[in-house]
Scaffold this active site. Structure first.
Site, short mmCIF file in Angstrom:
data_model
loop_
_atom_site.label_atom_id
_atom_site.label_comp_id
_atom_site.label_asym_id
_atom_site.label_seq_id
_atom_site.Cartn_x
_atom_site.Cartn_y
_atom_site.Cartn_z
N ASP A 179 0.81 -1.21 0.00
CA ASP A 179 0.00 0.00 0.00
C ASP A 179 0.85 1.27 0.00
O ASP A 179 2.06 1.21 0.19
CB ASP A 179 -0.96 0.00 1.21
CG ASP A 179 -0.30 -0.49 2.49
OD1 ASP A 179 0.93 -0.38 2.61
OD2 ASP A 179 -1.01 -0.99 3.38
N ASN A 181 -7.26 -3.26 14.38
CA ASN A 181 -8.67 -3.45 13.98
C ASN A 181 -8.83 -4.62 13.01
O ASN A 181 -9.89 -4.80 12.43
CB ASN A 181 -9.23 -2.16 13.35
CG ASN A 181 -8.53 -1.77 12.06
OD1 ASN A 181 -7.61 -2.47 11.59
ND2 ASN A 181 -8.95 -0.66 11.46
N HIS A 219 -7.13 -5.12 10.17
CA HIS A 219 -6.86 -4.88 8.75
C HIS A 219 -5.58 -5.59 8.30
O HIS A 219 -4.68 -5.84 9.09
CB HIS A 219 -6.85 -3.38 8.41
CG HIS A 219 -5.65 -2.61 8.87
ND1 HIS A 219 -5.69 -1.25 9.09
CD2 HIS A 219 -4.36 -2.97 9.14
CE1 HIS A 219 -4.50 -0.83 9.46
NE2 HIS A 219 -3.67 -1.85 9.50
N GLU A 243 -9.45 -2.06 5.44
CA GLU A 243 -10.08 -1.77 6.72
C GLU A 243 -11.32 -2.65 6.91
O GLU A 243 -11.82 -3.26 5.96
CB GLU A 243 -10.49 -0.29 6.77
CG GLU A 243 -9.32 0.69 6.64
CD GLU A 243 -8.48 0.83 7.92
OE1 GLU A 243 -8.25 -0.16 8.62
OE2 GLU A 243 -8.05 1.97 8.20
P1 PGA Z 1 2.23 -1.97 12.72
O1 PGA Z 1 1.09 -1.98 11.61
O2 PGA Z 1 3.27 -2.96 12.29
O3 PGA Z 1 2.72 -0.56 12.70
O4 PGA Z 1 1.60 -2.34 14.02
C1 PGA Z 1 0.60 -3.19 11.14
C2 PGA Z 1 -0.54 -2.91 10.20
O5 PGA Z 1 -1.28 -1.93 10.40
O6 PGA Z 1 -0.72 -3.70 9.26
#
Ligand code: PGA
Length: 260
Positions: free
Chosen positions: A67, A136, A138, A143
């Protein structure tokens, strides 16, 4: 799903890196899917070390990141282009012409998403997709309520995701509202998936991903549909798993058991 639980986040990251190296060694021109976020730098440090010590070359590998923020140019300090250059690409021999990320500053982000999806189709399938998981649930920037059949497209980021990523932005600058992300179906078409989650903040999302019902409400549950997904955890991220003693029995300290 193969659930590997390690004593520490360091051991978990090392295991994820090892799987990537083991993908590249026999197939130097493999296609790798990379992820960003705070969980990944330890993995990338292992890859850089393996390269520096001459154990692996990434010169022929093709990469696709999951992304990018809409509106951020590749040279923006908070762009994922910049993150990947700093954490991995500049420290190894990945060839610039084989590195792919969506362009957040494309004049038509929707057309850019379609171009990126077509490029994955043309150069893929992705041999190994590395993933993190959001608090959450994702994966990528898919999302909650993202379609399990989704393809690369624009997603509106939730407040929770923007709040979680605020720490990477300077004072007075907020994370963008929109991102280009590969879709859940795009991710599921990878040959192999490695999801790394460490720390207690991920424990509820990890439990839902592994033991919850498959639902767009928790996009990571879609990985239950994948025949070759390895979930690599430290103890803290595994704490809410009801069957964690069973997973530990199957793979003590994340090890494979030989029945031969
Ligand atoms: P993080 O993010 O490694 O910063 O916890 C993971 C994600 O949102 O996929």
């Amino acid at each position: 799903m193969k659930i590997l639980i390690f004593e520490t986040s360091k051991l978990a990251a090392a295991r994820a890196a090892r799987q990537i190296v083991e993908c590249v060694r026999p197939k130097p021109a493999c296609v790798l899917g990379f992820a960003t976020g705070g969980t990944m730098p330890p993995v990338y440090r292992h890859l850089a070390k393996a390269y520096a010590e001459g154990h692996v070359s990434f010169a022929s590998a093709v990469t696709f990141n999951l992304d990018e923020y809409v509106g951020l140019a590749p040279d923006h300090a908070c762009s994922y282009h910049h993150f990947m250059a700093q954490e991995l690409f500049d420290l190894t021999d990945f060839a610039p012409e084989h590195i792919n990320l969506p362009h957040g500053d494309a004049p038509d982000p929707t057309a850019e998403a379609a171009r990126y999806e077509a490029l994955i189709k043309a150069k893929g399938p992705i041999d190994l997709q590395l993933l993190g998981i959001g608090g959450n649930g994702h994966i990528g920037f898919n999302e909650p309520t993202s379609s399990i059949g989704s393809r690369t497209r624009i997603k509106t980021l939730t407040k929770a995701t923007r709040d979680a990523n605020q720490k990477y932005f300077g004072d007075g600058e907020d994370p963008p509202q929109y991102a280009i992300t590969v879709g859940i179906q795009t991710i599921l078409e990878s040959r192999e998936i490695v999801l790394l989650a460490t720390g207690a903040a991920k424990a509820p999302a990890v439990a839902e991903m592994v033991e919850g019902a498959i639902s767009a409400s928790c996009p990571a549950t879609a990985l239950q549909l994948h025949p070759n997904a390895t979930i690599i955890l430290d103890q803290a991220a595994a704490i809410n798993l009801k069957l964690r003693e069973y997973y530990f029995l199957v793979h003590p300290n994340g090890k494979e058991i030989s029945l031969a």
